[in-house]
Each structure stands twice: as C-alpha cells, then as structure tokens.
Motif scaffolding. Sequence first.
Motif, PDB file in Angstrom:
ATOM      1  N   GLU A   1       0.843  -1.214   0.000  1.00 22.67           N
ATOM      2  CA  GLU A   1       0.000   0.000   0.000  1.00 22.67           C
ATOM      3  C   GLU A   1       0.871   1.255   0.000  1.00 22.67           C
ATOM      4  O   GLU A   1       0.608   2.221  -0.732  1.00 22.67           O
ATOM      5  CB  GLU A   1      -0.918   0.013   1.229  1.00 22.67           C
ATOM      6  CG  GLU A   1      -1.981  -1.061   1.238  1.00 22.67           C
ATOM      7  CD  GLU A   1      -1.439  -2.461   1.574  1.00 22.67           C
ATOM      8  OE1 GLU A   1      -0.300  -2.558   2.104  1.00 22.67           O
ATOM      9  OE2 GLU A   1      -2.135  -3.447   1.271  1.00 22.67           O
ATOM     10  N   ALA A   2       1.937   1.223   0.817  1.00 23.27           N
ATOM     11  CA  ALA A   2       2.832   2.385   0.898  1.00 23.27           C
ATOM     12  C   ALA A   2       3.529   2.623  -0.433  1.00 23.27           C
ATOM     13  O   ALA A   2       3.762   3.774  -0.834  1.00 23.27           O
ATOM     14  CB  ALA A   2       3.865   2.171   2.007  1.00 23.27           C
ATOM     15  N   ASN A   3       3.845   1.540  -1.145  1.00 24.02           N
ATOM     16  CA  ASN A   3       4.523   1.703  -2.435  1.00 24.02           C
ATOM     17  C   ASN A   3       3.614   2.371  -3.460  1.00 24.02           C
ATOM     18  O   ASN A   3       4.053   3.206  -4.250  1.00 24.02           O
ATOM     19  CB  ASN A   3       5.007   0.354  -2.959  1.00 24.02           C
ATOM     20  CG  ASN A   3       6.185   0.503  -3.900  1.00 24.02           C
ATOM     21  OD1 ASN A   3       7.317   0.678  -3.448  1.00 24.02           O
ATOM     22  ND2 ASN A   3       5.939   0.467  -5.203  1.00 24.02           N
ATOM     23  N   GLN A   4       2.315   2.017  -3.438  1.00 19.76           N
ATOM     24  CA  GLN A   4       1.377   2.652  -4.364  1.00 19.76           C
ATOM     25  C   GLN A   4       1.331   4.162  -4.141  1.00 19.76           C
ATOM     26  O   GLN A   4       1.356   4.943  -5.092  1.00 19.76           O
ATOM     27  CB  GLN A   4      -0.025   2.064  -4.170  1.00 19.76           C
ATOM     28  CG  GLN A   4      -0.171   0.648  -4.716  1.00 19.76           C
ATOM     29  CD  GLN A   4      -1.563   0.095  -4.428  1.00 19.76           C
ATOM     30  OE1 GLN A   4      -1.771  -0.556  -3.406  1.00 19.76           O
ATOM     31  NE2 GLN A   4      -2.490   0.354  -5.315  1.00 19.76           N
ATOM     32  N   LEU A   5       1.268   4.562  -2.878  1.00 19.31           N
ATOM     33  CA  LEU A   5       1.244   5.990  -2.555  1.00 19.31           C
ATOM     34  C   LEU A   5       2.556   6.660  -2.956  1.00 19.31           C
ATOM     35  O   LEU A   5       2.561   7.777  -3.482  1.00 19.31           O
ATOM     36  CB  LEU A   5       0.994   6.185  -1.052  1.00 19.31           C
ATOM     37  CG  LEU A   5      -0.411   5.804  -0.562  1.00 19.31           C
ATOM     38  CD1 LEU A   5      -0.453   5.755   0.954  1.00 19.31           C
ATOM     39  CD2 LEU A   5      -1.438   6.818  -1.084  1.00 19.31           C
ATOM     40  N   ALA A   6       3.670   5.960  -2.725  1.00 11.57           N
ATOM     41  CA  ALA A   6       4.988   6.527  -3.048  1.00 11.57           C
ATOM     42  C   ALA A   6       5.148   6.742  -4.551  1.00 11.57           C
ATOM     43  O   ALA A   6       5.759   7.728  -4.985  1.00 11.57           O
ATOM     44  CB  ALA A   6       6.087   5.610  -2.523  1.00 11.57           C
ATOM     45  N   VAL A   7       4.603   5.834  -5.360  1.00 13.03           N
ATOM     46  CA  VAL A   7       4.674   5.989  -6.814  1.00 13.03           C
ATOM     47  C   VAL A   7       3.901   7.238  -7.240  1.00 13.03           C
ATOM     48  O   VAL A   7       4.410   8.079  -8.003  1.00 13.03           O
ATOM     49  CB  VAL A   7       4.126   4.736  -7.539  1.00 13.03           C
ATOM     50  CG1 VAL A   7       3.952   5.001  -9.032  1.00 13.03           C
ATOM     51  CG2 VAL A   7       5.052   3.541  -7.322  1.00 13.03           C
ATOM     52  N   LYS A   8       2.686   7.383  -6.748  1.00 13.35           N
ATOM     53  CA  LYS A   8       1.866   8.549  -7.119  1.00 13.35           C
ATOM     54  C   LYS A   8       2.522   9.859  -6.671  1.00 13.35           C
ATOM     55  O   LYS A   8       2.583  10.833  -7.425  1.00 13.35           O
ATOM     56  CB  LYS A   8       0.478   8.425  -6.492  1.00 13.35           C
ATOM     57  CG  LYS A   8      -0.363   7.302  -7.082  1.00 13.35           C
ATOM     58  CD  LYS A   8      -1.693   7.212  -6.339  1.00 13.35           C
ATOM     59  CE  LYS A   8      -2.448   5.953  -6.734  1.00 13.35           C
ATOM     60  NZ  LYS A   8      -3.679   5.776  -5.947  1.00 13.35           N
ATOM     61  N   GLU A   9       3.000   9.871  -5.431  1.00 13.93           N
ATOM     62  CA  GLU A   9       3.619  11.097  -4.907  1.00 13.93           C
ATOM     63  C   GLU A   9       4.928  11.401  -5.630  1.00 13.93           C
ATOM     64  O   GLU A   9       5.273  12.563  -5.840  1.00 13.93           O
ATOM     65  CB  GLU A   9       3.842  10.960  -3.397  1.00 13.93           C
ATOM     66  CG  GLU A   9       2.531  11.017  -2.626  1.00 13.93           C
ATOM     67  CD  GLU A   9       2.698  10.772  -1.134  1.00 13.93           C
ATOM     68  OE1 GLU A   9       3.849  10.581  -0.675  1.00 13.93           O
ATOM     69  OE2 GLU A   9       1.668  10.769  -0.424  1.00 13.93           O
ATOM     70  N   GLY A  10       5.648  10.330  -6.024  1.00  7.28           N
ATOM     71  CA  GLY A  10       6.902  10.523  -6.764  1.00  7.28           C
ATOM     72  C   GLY A  10       6.675  11.192  -8.101  1.00  7.28           C
ATOM     73  O   GLY A  10       7.441  12.073  -8.516  1.00  7.28           O
TER      74      GLY A  10
END
Length: 357
Positions: free
Chosen positions: A64-73
């Motif tokens: 879940e954290a990786n999905q958010l990190a991709v979008k924020e990146g």
Amino acid sequence: MSQLPELKIGKHQPLYPVIQGGMGVAISGPNLAGHVARCGGVGTIASVGLACNSPHYNGRNYFEANQLAVKEGIQEARKIAGPKGVIAVNCMVALTDYDRHVKSACEGGVDVIISGAGLPLRLPEYAKEYPDVALVPIVSTVKAASLISRRWEKTYGRLPDGFVVETPKYAGGHLGVTKMDQVDDDEFSLEKVVPELVEFVEKEMGKDVPVIAAGGIWDRKDMERAFGLGAKGVQMGTRFACTFEGDASERFKQAYIDAREEDVVIIQSPAGLPGRALRSPFIDQYLKGHVESKPCIANCLTHCRYKTERETFCIAQALIDAYRGNWEEGLFFCGSNVTKVEKMEHVEDIMKELFPE
C-alpha cells in the motif's frame, strides 16, 4: 554533428531523444527524473521499492505504501520538470504486485510506462483506462517484441508505443537474459538486434513506433552509433545515477566514482537472472558462496530463490542498503560504463554535452 532523430512515444515527445533509465531501488527517484525531464529528456522513476523511503511505510504495509509513493513521486517529479517535461515510470513484470505499480503510475498522471524484467503481456489490461499513457516494453530480441505485439493486438487491440532494446553486454542491473553465457553473446548486441527490430517494426507497425537503444550508452558518439543502426532514441542509466540530482546517497555515488574494471562483476541474482554489479564486500562474500541475508522484506518478487529455497539473499534489502550508502551490505547495480564515472555531474551539464546544438 549528424541530425538528431525525433523521439515520439505515443502522444509524448521530449525535446531530445534520450531516456534516463529506471534504476531501483530508488536510485532514479523523483528528483533525478524531474531534472532530466526539465532538461529535455524523458525522466524515469523506478517504481520498485519506493515504499522503503516513504513516510507511509510502517514495516507492515509495504504494498500500500509503495502505491502511494509511486503517485507522490510522479507529482514531485512534475513540479521539477514543469508542464512540458515527459515523465516515465519503469515497472518490473517480475514483481508480485506488478499490476498495482502500473495502475498507481497511471493514476498518478505518468506519461510513459516502460516495462521489462519479464514479458509485459498484460500491461495494456492494467493501463486500459488511461489511453494517453504510452506503453513501452523492454526487449532483448525481435522474437520477444513480436510475441508482445501479437498478444497485445489480439487481446487488447493495441500495439506498443515503442521498444527499448537492452543489450546484456553493457547494461546495468538485471540484464534481460536468463543464462550467464548469453551476457556476452553477439546475438543480443545492439548491432544485431536494433536493425532487425527496426525492420520488424516498420513492416508490422509503421515508422511511428520508435526503437530505443540501451546498454553502454555514455556520450554523443555512442548515441550517434545507435542512431546509425536505426534507433530513434537511447536510454542511459549509469551516467545519470552519479549526478548531484540523483536520488541515491553520496556513498552510493562515491562507489561509482571509485569503481575500476575489476570491480564490475556478473552475479546470478535472487530473481534467477544475471545482473551486473559492483564487487562490494557483501557481493564478494556471495560470489565466494557464503552470505547472510537480512529477512525477506515483502514477498516482492514472483520468482525469488531466497523466498522459496532460502538461497541467495533478499535483493530488496541489499538494494535499499546500497541506496542508503551501506557499502558493506549493499548490492550496487551498475552498467559497464561505471568505470568512466570520474566525478559527480549536473544533469544539465550532461545534457549540454550530449546536445551542444
């Protein structure tokens, strides 16, 4: 100076025909991608393992954290790149949550998805709600490109928007072949594969689908050689990794600066694929047959010998250690050109050297 080709990937066209390669874990993050895009290239974020550097990650919610990190990146890279910058995300097929990486990138507003480490046969399915996102497979052979094209056309009614041809002879990280003896095989050289793929693409898809050459590209001369083979663009990773704008730690970059020819080795990675890396103390021990691994971080690979047989090591942990500058315990992936790295450079200066016009 020969005339530069125009690189058009789907609906997206960077000022210059160069893509900065995706380098994980977190080596090509939003800062590097944003600056490359701002300077006229395609800036690429590697989606793998971004969670580990994210405030959303609590040790238990990796996916879940990786999905958010991709979008924020992507948002972070956009702020640096400006409205005209072209942002890509590199998504590895070999990941257990590959579909989520692609969907997160699309939802985050990415322009291009570049996908390798396996055949991205279902990529259009995961990106189907975002027709403006260009889809670019990484291949080592015309056979792989043909298989992907036929499957996509038959199942999804669309074709790839380009192909990255990566030669295992000089590329960094996982090398796109399955056997050690294929790494130096001329069958996988750019000189052989690029002209064959250009001919296949023009016959089957038309001239608007670019072939992009990757592996061993360092300077203008290398680029022009690739363009002479028929490539419309090049992909460069190693040179961009050691920039002031690169997302890796200073110690990671120093490892590149210090690297000599004898420090570059080919390993069999936990994913079962050959990879090119620096002989750090950790990798030195691994090559000698004994290595102690940190525990599996997240069951992130579909095929992982550490997870299934407790052989090798947790590659995610070793790559994160490298990103953070842990020379003793890190896996420092690199291309063969790492020996040419003599100092840190600015992205803007590299682009000016490559494109003085």
